[in-house]
Design a protein around this motif. Structure first.
Motif, short mmCIF file in Angstrom:
data_model
loop_
_atom_site.label_atom_id
_atom_site.label_comp_id
_atom_site.label_asym_id
_atom_site.label_seq_id
_atom_site.Cartn_x
_atom_site.Cartn_y
_atom_site.Cartn_z
N VAL A 198 30.45 34.16 51.42
CA VAL A 198 29.26 35.01 51.29
C VAL A 198 29.44 36.29 52.10
N ARG A 199 29.97 36.17 53.29
CA ARG A 199 30.15 37.35 54.14
C ARG A 199 31.13 38.34 53.51
N GLU A 200 32.23 37.82 52.93
CA GLU A 200 33.20 38.70 52.28
C GLU A 200 32.57 39.42 51.10
N ALA A 201 31.76 38.70 50.32
CA ALA A 201 31.11 39.31 49.16
C ALA A 201 30.13 40.39 49.60
N VAL A 202 29.35 40.11 50.62
CA VAL A 202 28.39 41.10 51.14
C VAL A 202 29.14 42.32 51.67
N ARG A 203 30.24 42.07 52.38
CA ARG A 203 31.03 43.17 52.92
C ARG A 203 31.57 44.06 51.79
N ALA A 204 32.06 43.43 50.72
CA ALA A 204 32.61 44.19 49.60
C ALA A 204 31.53 45.03 48.92
N ARG B 34 45.30 54.96 47.99
CA ARG B 34 45.49 54.74 46.54
C ARG B 34 46.79 55.39 46.08
N ARG B 35 47.03 56.61 46.52
CA ARG B 35 48.24 57.32 46.12
C ARG B 35 49.49 56.54 46.52
N ALA B 36 49.50 56.04 47.73
CA ALA B 36 50.67 55.29 48.20
C ALA B 36 50.91 54.04 47.37
N LEU B 37 49.84 53.28 47.09
CA LEU B 37 49.98 52.02 46.37
C LEU B 37 50.18 52.23 44.87
N GLU B 38 49.42 53.15 44.29
CA GLU B 38 49.48 53.32 42.84
C GLU B 38 50.76 54.00 42.38
N VAL B 39 51.27 54.93 43.16
CA VAL B 39 52.53 55.58 42.78
C VAL B 39 53.66 54.57 42.77
N VAL C 69 53.38 41.02 46.52
CA VAL C 69 52.84 41.57 47.77
C VAL C 69 52.06 42.85 47.48
N LEU C 70 52.64 43.73 46.68
CA LEU C 70 51.97 44.97 46.32
C LEU C 70 50.67 44.69 45.58
N THR C 71 50.72 43.73 44.68
CA THR C 71 49.53 43.38 43.90
C THR C 71 48.42 42.84 44.80
N GLU C 72 48.76 41.98 45.75
CA GLU C 72 47.76 41.42 46.64
C GLU C 72 47.17 42.48 47.55
N LEU C 73 48.00 43.40 48.02
CA LEU C 73 47.50 44.51 48.84
C LEU C 73 46.49 45.32 48.04
N TYR C 74 46.83 45.63 46.81
CA TYR C 74 45.94 46.47 45.99
C TYR C 74 44.68 45.71 45.61
N ARG C 75 44.83 44.43 45.29
CA ARG C 75 43.67 43.64 44.90
C ARG C 75 42.65 43.58 46.05
N PHE D 39 42.03 45.84 48.00
CA PHE D 39 41.55 47.21 48.16
C PHE D 39 40.68 47.64 46.98
N THR D 40 40.45 46.72 46.03
CA THR D 40 39.84 47.07 44.76
C THR D 40 38.44 47.64 44.90
N GLU D 41 37.62 47.08 45.78
CA GLU D 41 36.26 47.60 45.93
C GLU D 41 36.27 49.05 46.40
N ALA D 42 37.19 49.38 47.29
CA ALA D 42 37.31 50.77 47.74
C ALA D 42 37.80 51.66 46.61
N VAL D 43 38.71 51.14 45.79
CA VAL D 43 39.18 51.90 44.63
C VAL D 43 38.02 52.20 43.70
#
Length: 231
Positions: A51-57, A99-104, A160-166, A168-172
């Motif tokens: 619940v806390r993670e969901a609220v934070r997101a 985003r630029r670092a991960l998406e590129v 690893v890259l996918t998990e890092l980006y996942r 970060f998805t709410e910020a994206v």
């Protein structure tokens, strides 16, 4: 819309979607305090940390606001309005730079590692994104644009890259919403057609240019772009 207990993996994502639906539907109206954590834990059948993670997101997305000692309140009814309030100035710049670092890197790897099935799914998501944009459904467009970038990174087949980006998805999603100009004509909005073409053609250099190019443009259009370098 009653809360339902979750049943499978991805509990945080399920809780986020249920809570987001209650906010966007107006069942939890703007300014209202949402149910306290113990009540949400019981209703959803998940642990406090979930619940806390969901609220934070959702707070990061701008839909909720956590007030220490007072509870959590609904701040906005959509990702678009919430993100415009939540992300601005240096924080938006930070998100776009990450985003630029991960998406590129994701685009570079996806161009050489994507499968035929990956390509078909990318084409489907982008087509739906462009349809939503043409219809002026900006909330749906923001979600689908975020889905496109996430799946493109997943096409790198780098776990690893996918998990890092996942993570970060709410910020994206918030950054996509915060940079959408609803006054533009459809053809004036950012297009990812060339990026998709680069992945289709398995051209990593072109994929890097396309993935980084529109983010560079967004960064260059932010106010106070020289402040960080002068500090």
């Amino acid at each position: 819309m009653p809360l339902a207990t979750t049943r499978r993996a991805g509990l945080v994502e399920q809780v986020i979607e249920q809570m987001r639906a209650l906010v966007t539907s107006g069942e939890w109206p703007v300014g209202r305090r949402i149910p306290p954590e113990p009540e949400l834990v019981t209703a959803l059948g998940v642990g406090r940390n979930t619940v806390r993670e969901a609220v934070r997101a959702l707070a990061h997305a701008g839909l909720l606001e956590v007030r220490q000692g007072d509870g959590t309140f609904v701040r906005a009814t959509s990702e678009l309005s919430g993100a415009v309030r939540r992300l601005c100035g240096s924080e938006l710049r930070d998100v776009l730079e990450v985003r630029r670092a991960l998406e590129v890197e994701g685009a570079r790897q996806a161009a050489t590692r994507r499968s035929a099935e990956d390509l078909a799914e990318l084409e489907r998501i982008l087509a739906e994104r462009d349809t939503a944009l043409a219809a002026g459904d900006f909330d749906l467009m923001v979600q689908l644009d975020t889905d496109f970038h996430l799946f493109l990174v997943e096409c790198s087949h780098n776990n690893v890259l996918t998990e890092l980006y996942r993570g970060f998805t709410e910020a994206v999603r918030s950054s996509v919403a915060a940079t959408v100009d609803t006054s533009l004509r459809t053809e004036e909005h950012v297009s990812h057609t060339e990026l998709l073409d680069a992945v289709r053609e398995q051209d990593p250099e072109k994929a890097v240019r396309e993935a980084g190019g529109f983010l560079e443009e967004l960064l260059s259009n932010l106010p106070g772009k020289d402040k960080k370098s002068q500090s």
